[in-house]
Write a protein that holds these residues in place. Structure first.
Motif, short mmCIF file in Angstrom:
data_model
loop_
_atom_site.label_atom_id
_atom_site.label_comp_id
_atom_site.label_asym_id
_atom_site.label_seq_id
_atom_site.Cartn_x
_atom_site.Cartn_y
_atom_site.Cartn_z
N UNK A 144 0.81 -1.22 0.00
CA UNK A 144 0.00 0.00 0.00
C UNK A 144 0.84 1.27 0.00
N UNK A 145 1.85 1.33 0.85
CA UNK A 145 2.65 2.56 0.95
C UNK A 145 3.42 2.84 -0.34
N UNK A 146 3.89 1.79 -0.98
CA UNK A 146 4.59 1.96 -2.26
C UNK A 146 3.63 2.49 -3.31
N UNK A 147 2.44 1.95 -3.34
CA UNK A 147 1.45 2.41 -4.32
C UNK A 147 1.07 3.87 -4.06
N UNK A 148 0.84 4.20 -2.82
CA UNK A 148 0.46 5.58 -2.47
C UNK A 148 1.57 6.55 -2.87
N UNK A 149 2.82 6.21 -2.58
CA UNK A 149 3.94 7.08 -2.91
C UNK A 149 4.05 7.29 -4.42
#
Length: 200
Positions: A140-145
């Motif tokens: 999730x954090x990679x996608x959001x970034x």
């Protein structure tokens, strides 16, 4: 000939996977490109979009204001469904015609595999037309970034869009093969090479 559907949620890096596949000589049909053709200046979907969502969705030069439309449809499932009825149904029909020609040997004869890059692969029912369904994922954090960097959206806007999409976990469950793209481009190329060598 293997017909493979490629999907993934926002920010997963599906377009990067498609680029690598093309670089390695594979044919990749991009449903987003097909959709953009329908909604380009003078495209057949523009009058229908203006009628359903308002004339202000078309700018003074006759082009679709994609950001304005996205702000509406990605925050309301009913509005997203209305857009899909206008655009997605036409793209699905075109993809099915293309797959039919491939099955009949009229297209891409001699190729080992042809890919269809379709974000709504399962939602549209096109997964049933594929021999294999591959899902590109990332945490999730990679996608959001990635989305923040690419589109300039806030975290809240991104999470709202995630909430109106099929969850990544559900796409994973429905897929025949999962490509984790949480790492570097080198990691992705290695993973994809192994997938191509083993599956095809």
């Amino acid at each position: 000939m293997t017909v493979i559907g490629l999907t993934g949620t926002m920010g997963s890096g599906k377009s990067t996977v498609s680029s690598i596949l093309k670089h390695n000589g594979y044919t990749v049909y991009d449903s987003d490109e097909m959709s953009r053709a329908l909604t380009a200046k003078g495209g057949p979907a523009l009058p229908l979009i203006a009628e359903r969502f308002g004339a202000d969705m078309i700018d003074g030069e006759g082009r679709l204001d994609r950001k304005k439309l996205a702000a509406v449809v990605f925050s309301d499932p009913k509005e997203q469904e209305a857009l899909e009825e206008i655009v997605t149904a036409r793209v699905v029909a075109d993809i099915r015609k293309t797959i039919g020609k491939i099955r009949e040997g009229k297209l891409h004869e001699g190729e080992k595999a042809v890919f269809f890059d379709v974000p709504l692969l399962f939602e549209s029912g096109l997964s049933e037309d594929m021999d294999e369904c591959w899902c590109v994922t990332a945490d999730d954090e990679t996608r959001i970034s990635r989305i923040m960097l690419r589109d300039g959206l806030s975290r809240e806007e991104i999470l709202a869009r995630f909430a109106n999409q099929m969850p990544q976990e559900e796409k994973i469950e429905k897929s025949d093969l999962v490509i984790d793209n949480s790492g570097s481009i080198i990691d992705l190329e290695y993973l994809l090479t192994n997938c191509l060598n083993v599956i095809i």
